[in-house]
Design a protein around this motif. Structure first.
Motif, PDB file in Angstrom:
ATOM      1  N   HIS A 138      -9.305  -4.275   4.837  1.00 56.91           N
ATOM      2  CA  HIS A 138     -10.761  -4.157   5.043  1.00 56.91           C
ATOM      3  C   HIS A 138     -11.498  -4.039   3.708  1.00 56.91           C
ATOM      4  CE1 HIS A 138      -9.181  -0.193   4.605  1.00 56.91           C
ATOM      5  NE2 HIS A 138     -10.214   0.481   5.054  1.00 56.91           N
ATOM      6  N   ARG A 139     -10.759  -4.088   2.594  1.00 53.92           N
ATOM      7  CA  ARG A 139     -11.383  -3.977   1.265  1.00 53.92           C
ATOM      8  C   ARG A 139     -11.457  -5.349   0.617  1.00 53.92           C
ATOM      9  NH1 ARG A 139     -13.303   0.482   2.756  1.00 53.92           N
ATOM     10  NH2 ARG A 139     -11.981   2.320   2.711  1.00 53.92           N
ATOM     11  N   ARG A 155      -6.601   0.132  -9.459  1.00 56.91           N
ATOM     12  CA  ARG A 155      -7.984   0.648  -9.493  1.00 56.91           C
ATOM     13  C   ARG A 155      -8.308   1.367 -10.802  1.00 56.91           C
ATOM     14  NH1 ARG A 155      -9.149   2.704  -3.254  1.00 56.91           N
ATOM     15  NH2 ARG A 155      -8.744   0.685  -2.270  1.00 56.91           N
ATOM     16  N   HIS A 213      -2.546   0.401  -5.278  1.00 52.63           N
ATOM     17  CA  HIS A 213      -3.549   1.345  -5.797  1.00 52.63           C
ATOM     18  C   HIS A 213      -3.180   2.753  -5.343  1.00 52.63           C
ATOM     19  CE1 HIS A 213      -5.053   1.345  -1.660  1.00 52.63           C
ATOM     20  NE2 HIS A 213      -5.714   2.447  -1.964  1.00 52.63           N
ATOM     21  N   LYS A 242     -13.956  10.068   6.657  1.00 49.43           N
ATOM     22  CA  LYS A 242     -14.257   8.681   6.266  1.00 49.43           C
ATOM     23  C   LYS A 242     -15.363   8.113   7.171  1.00 49.43           C
ATOM     24  CE  LYS A 242     -10.237   7.277   3.618  1.00 49.43           C
ATOM     25  NZ  LYS A 242      -9.271   6.243   3.232  1.00 49.43           N
ATOM     26  N   ASP A 297       0.849  -1.189   0.000  1.00 49.93           N
ATOM     27  CA  ASP A 297       0.000   0.000   0.000  1.00 49.93           C
ATOM     28  C   ASP A 297       0.882   1.236   0.000  1.00 49.93           C
ATOM     29  OD1 ASP A 297      -1.974   1.788  -0.049  1.00 49.93           O
ATOM     30  OD2 ASP A 297      -2.666   1.497   1.996  1.00 49.93           O
ATOM     31  N   SER A 319      -3.202  -1.872   5.281  1.00 49.90           N
ATOM     32  CA  SER A 319      -4.196  -0.786   5.229  1.00 49.90           C
ATOM     33  C   SER A 319      -5.304  -0.991   4.195  1.00 49.90           C
ATOM     34  CB  SER A 319      -3.485   0.548   4.994  1.00 49.90           C
ATOM     35  OG  SER A 319      -2.423   0.382   4.113  1.00 49.90           O
ATOM     36  N   VAL A 320      -5.250  -2.054   3.397  1.00 48.47           N
ATOM     37  CA  VAL A 320      -6.393  -2.355   2.520  1.00 48.47           C
ATOM     38  C   VAL A 320      -7.060  -3.689   2.875  1.00 48.47           C
ATOM     39  CG1 VAL A 320      -5.798  -0.951   0.506  1.00 48.47           C
ATOM     40  CG2 VAL A 320      -4.864  -3.231   0.694  1.00 48.47           C
ATOM     41  N   ARG A 369       4.296   5.078   4.112  1.00 45.63           N
ATOM     42  CA  ARG A 369       3.909   3.749   3.621  1.00 45.63           C
ATOM     43  C   ARG A 369       4.924   3.231   2.593  1.00 45.63           C
ATOM     44  NH1 ARG A 369      -2.624   4.706   2.958  1.00 45.63           N
ATOM     45  NH2 ARG A 369      -3.189   4.066   5.068  1.00 45.63           N
ATOM     46  N   ASN A 418      -0.575   4.200  -0.941  1.00 50.83           N
ATOM     47  CA  ASN A 418      -1.637   5.198  -1.130  1.00 50.83           C
ATOM     48  C   ASN A 418      -1.341   6.411  -0.246  1.00 50.83           C
ATOM     49  OD1 ASN A 418      -4.106   6.170  -2.106  1.00 50.83           O
ATOM     50  ND2 ASN A 418      -5.226   5.334  -0.344  1.00 50.83           N
TER      51      ASN A 418
HETATM   52  C1  3PG Z   1      -6.040   3.927   3.059  1.00 51.73           C
HETATM   53  O1  3PG Z   1      -5.562   4.957   2.587  1.00 51.73           O
HETATM   54  O2  3PG Z   1      -6.570   3.876   4.179  1.00 51.73           O
HETATM   55  C2  3PG Z   1      -5.908   2.657   2.269  1.00 51.73           C
HETATM   56  O3  3PG Z   1      -4.968   2.782   1.249  1.00 51.73           O
HETATM   57  C3  3PG Z   1      -7.245   2.276   1.729  1.00 51.73           C
HETATM   58  O4  3PG Z   1      -7.672   3.223   0.833  1.00 51.73           O
HETATM   59  P1  3PG Z   1      -9.227   3.356   0.470  1.00 51.73           P
HETATM   60  O5  3PG Z   1      -9.915   3.926   1.673  1.00 51.73           O
HETATM   61  O6  3PG Z   1      -9.256   4.239  -0.741  1.00 51.73           O
HETATM   62  O7  3PG Z   1      -9.727   1.953   0.158  1.00 51.73           O
END
Ligand code: 3PG
Length: 356
Positions: free
Chosen positions: A151-152, A119, A60, A198, A21, A148-149, A37, A23
């Motif tokens: 939960h997806r 994505r 992503h 969020k 991750d 950190s992903v 990260r 992101n």
């Molecule tokens: C985050 O930034 O918490 C993770 O990379 C998940 O990203 P998302 O909330 O876009 O799924």
């Protein structure tokens, strides 16, 4: 759960698909404004490079299905990753469908490539088996290091574990160790501090945290939402702001800061995610700063923080060394605790026992 660190056979020449991750918040040219990260992902990458594996990184950035692709290519991230890791990294910009498997098979041992933002393809977020199959053809095994992903329920997190031998990465193992410590036997009193936005992710989590924590201090945008939905009445466990800095409720007020700090100073376990106000805009960052300092000052407690803005605040105040564990996850960290470890990505990984 099997971890790659404990894998005893040789990884030399093996094609390893690694979900990381990276992101991070990016500037208008798509360059990351933070590297926490990115730097963390180096632990597993370097482990695999030393083992002589061929490393195919997948990740992503942002939400291109909603916001469009502009500024969300992973190419700038690949440059930064190569710089901070001090190794060559090849960025593969083609659509996943168009990458010829030989491009990967012909890689040299210890070589690293990064594929384009997963994505960009809508199948990633649909947890598509078809998309996972395309990723699978590049690799002998899969390493999941993107806590950190977790939960997806996405293809590169869940569907891929159904078809490739799968292992947790080095960072994932550290994350689960730290969070399981809180889940299993937190020293009491245990205090959770939740802020930021969020809302769809965090609001349901607050109630679930009641069974683990003695108090949940709620600030930031989420507190406003909570107050609008449930009213200001305090309950024994969920502690809401009692004043704000202004009528727009852009930051918690002085009485709330003291109230929250009184819980934090008594706590033996503290977990924190999310700013207490409109943190990007001075002076609405002061409530967040106050809370960060209160956590750092209680050195006797076991403290865990997570989430981009939360980490930034602690970093800006140079207080990282006073925090016991800094999680790469924001929403994932809270959901891991609220679901008692039952995140889709973790469950999928734990049930994989395919042979290489
Ligand atoms: C985050 O930034 O918490 C993770 O990379 C998940 O990203 P998302 O909330 O876009 O799924």
């Amino acid at each position: 759960m099997r971890y790659i660190k404990d894998y005893t056979s040789s990884l030399e020449g093996k094609c390893v698909l690694v979900r990381i991750d990276v992101n991070e918040p990016v500037d208008e040219r798509g360059y990351p404004q933070d590297t926490f990260r990115i730097k963390k992902s180096l632990e597993t990458i370097n482990f695999l490079r030393e083992a002589g594996a061929k490393i195919i990184l997948i990740a992503h950035l942002g939400d291109p299905q909603k916001d469009g692709r502009e500024g969300l290519s992973l190419e700038p991230i690949s440059k930064v990753l190569g710089q901070v890791g001090a190794f060559e990294i090849k960025f593969i910009s083609e659509n996943i469908d168009d990458i010829h498997p030989n491009v990967i098979k012909n890689m040299l041992n210890s070589e690293v490539v990064l594929l384009e933002n997963l994505r960009f393809d809508s199948r990633e977020e649909e947890n598509s088996q078809e998309f996972a199959k395309i990723l699978e053809q590049f690799a002998d095994l899969y390493v999941s290091d993107a806590f950190s992903v977790m939960h997806r329920k996405h293809s590169s997190v869940v569907a891929i574990t159904e078809i490739l031998p799968s292992f947790g990465g080095l960072v994932l193992e550290q994350e689960l160790d730290a969070l399981n410590y809180i889940l299993n036997n937190p020293n009491k009193p245990a205090v959770a501090i939740i802020g930021g936005a969020k809302i769809s992710t965090k609001l349901p989590v607050i109630k679930a945290l009641e069974s683990i924590f003695d108090n949940i201090l709620v600030g930031g945008k989420i507190a406003n939402e909570y107050i609008d939905e449930y009213g200001v009445a305090q309950n024994e466990k969920i502690i809401l702001p009692i004043d704000f800095i202004d009528k727009e409720r852009y930051d918690i007020g002085p009485k709330t800061r003291e109230l929250f700090a009184s819980y934090i100073s008594q706590a033996s376990t503290v977990i924190w995610n999310g700013p207490m106000g409109w943190f990007e805009q001075n002076p609405y960052d002061e409530g967040t700063e106050f809370i960060a300092k209160a956590i750092a000052e209680n050195e006797a407690s076991y403290s865990v923080i997570g989430g981009g803005e939360t980490i930034d605040e602690v970093h800006n105040l140079h207080q990282e060394s006073k925090i016991d564990f800094i999680s790469t996850g924001g929403g994932a960290m809270l959901e891991y605790i609220a679901t008692k470890g039952q995140l889709p990505g973790i469950k999928a990984l734990a049930s994989n026992n395919l042979d290489i």
